[in-house]
Design an enzyme around this catalytic site. Structure first.
Site, PDB file in Angstrom:
ATOM      1  N   LYS A  20     -20.113 -14.524  14.523  1.00  0.00           N
ATOM      2  CA  LYS A  20     -20.302 -14.547  12.964  1.00  0.00           C
ATOM      3  C   LYS A  20     -21.364 -13.469  12.224  1.00  0.00           C
ATOM      4  O   LYS A  20     -22.138 -12.924  11.991  1.00  0.00           O
ATOM      5  CB  LYS A  20     -20.577 -15.961  12.560  1.00  0.00           C
ATOM      6  CG  LYS A  20     -19.818 -16.955  12.979  1.00  0.00           C
ATOM      7  CD  LYS A  20     -20.743 -18.412  12.828  1.00  0.00           C
ATOM      8  CE  LYS A  20     -20.679 -19.318  11.116  1.00  0.00           C
ATOM      9  NZ  LYS A  20     -21.051 -20.230  11.037  1.00  0.00           N
ATOM     10  N   ARG A  51     -10.418 -20.841  16.613  1.00  0.00           N
ATOM     11  CA  ARG A  51     -11.088 -20.826  15.213  1.00  0.00           C
ATOM     12  C   ARG A  51     -10.679 -19.471  14.901  1.00  0.00           C
ATOM     13  O   ARG A  51     -10.392 -17.883  15.407  1.00  0.00           O
ATOM     14  CB  ARG A  51     -12.540 -19.973  15.200  1.00  0.00           C
ATOM     15  CG  ARG A  51     -13.444 -19.526  13.997  1.00  0.00           C
ATOM     16  CD  ARG A  51     -14.741 -19.585  15.053  1.00  0.00           C
ATOM     17  NE  ARG A  51     -15.629 -19.277  13.767  1.00  0.00           N
ATOM     18  CZ  ARG A  51     -15.850 -17.878  13.331  1.00  0.00           C
ATOM     19  NH1 ARG A  51     -14.887 -16.887  13.857  1.00  0.00           N
ATOM     20  NH2 ARG A  51     -16.460 -17.593  12.293  1.00  0.00           N
ATOM     21  N   SER A  86     -21.238 -28.543  12.968  1.00  0.00           N
ATOM     22  CA  SER A  86     -22.311 -27.580  12.714  1.00  0.00           C
ATOM     23  C   SER A  86     -23.617 -28.210  11.827  1.00  0.00           C
ATOM     24  O   SER A  86     -23.607 -28.197  11.192  1.00  0.00           O
ATOM     25  CB  SER A  86     -21.551 -26.524  12.216  1.00  0.00           C
ATOM     26  OG  SER A  86     -20.874 -25.362  13.023  1.00  0.00           O
TER      27      SER A  86
END
Length: 219
Positions: free
Chosen positions: A146, A46, A117
């Site tokens: 995040k 990521r 998700s």
């Protein structure tokens, strides 16, 4: 690496490391190697956040981390970037609700792993119908990884999904550490997704080892 059935996928999802260059205090490759020594079972690349690599730098880091995973028989998937996943021949992708539709992704990646998700029953059913292989659910606990993370909901939604008869593999994500990983498994998850608890640890190996031990104790 291909996972032949749902049982193999559940086993692989136990300790699921997510990282990219912005999340690491040390070189990503070294963090990944140490985490594998400690017992992680799944890896997601990521590359997001302030200072994240783009272009050739992103590709080269992905290739390096993928090779490490291959050498240790760890599934390697890519977050969001379908083009990168295809270019690398990655084992799969993970997408969010704001990304390309799962139906479109499935057409592009074929029988590779697709994680989605989800945050509600409606999203879950849509993802299952579209061909999702597993769910990422969270944030379970507060997280700073995040900037746009949703409000933590604890393990309630995982418990509800299992009570509703949803059997798809689930990994919990968000603020998970060696101290609370067991609670996520007890709620019905098959594994835990971890970022900074491992990637920013003084000893990624020891933290990964502790998380693996606690996960397996409660499975």
């Amino acid at each position: 690496m291909r996972l032949n059935d749902e049982f193999e996928l559940r086993e692989a999802l136990k300790v699921y490391l997510i990282l990219g260059s912005p999340n690491c205090k040390h070189r990503p490759a070294e963090v990944l190697k140490a985490a594998i020594e400690g017992g992680i079972t799944f890896f997601q690349y990521r590359e997001k956040g302030i200072g994240a690599f783009t272009g050739s730098k992103k590709y080269q880091l992905a290739k390096e981390l993928q090779q490490i995973c291959r050498e240790h028989h760890i599934p390697f998937i890519v977050n969001d970037d379908i083009e990168l996943a295809i270019a690398l021949g990655a084992d799969g992708v993970h997408i969010g609700q704001e990304d390309e539709s799962i139906e479109s992704v499935r057409k592009r990646v074929g029988n590779k792993i697709i994680g989605v998700s989800v945050h509600s029953f409606e999203e879950a059913i849509k993802a299952i119908e579209g061909g999702a292989d597993y769910f990422g659910m969270g944030p379970i606990f507060p997280t700073k990884t995040k900037a746009d993370a949703k409000t933590p909901k604890g393990t309630t939604l995982i418990e509800q999904f299992r009570n509703w008869g949803i059997t798809i593999p689930i990994v919990g994500i968000g603020g998970i550490t060696e101290n609370n990983a067991g609670a996520v498994i007890k709620a019905g998850a098959d594994g835990v997704s971890v970022i900074t608890a491992i990637s920013e640890a003084h000893s990624p190996k020891e933290v990964a080892k502790a998380i693996r031990k606690n996960v397996e104790a409660d499975l």
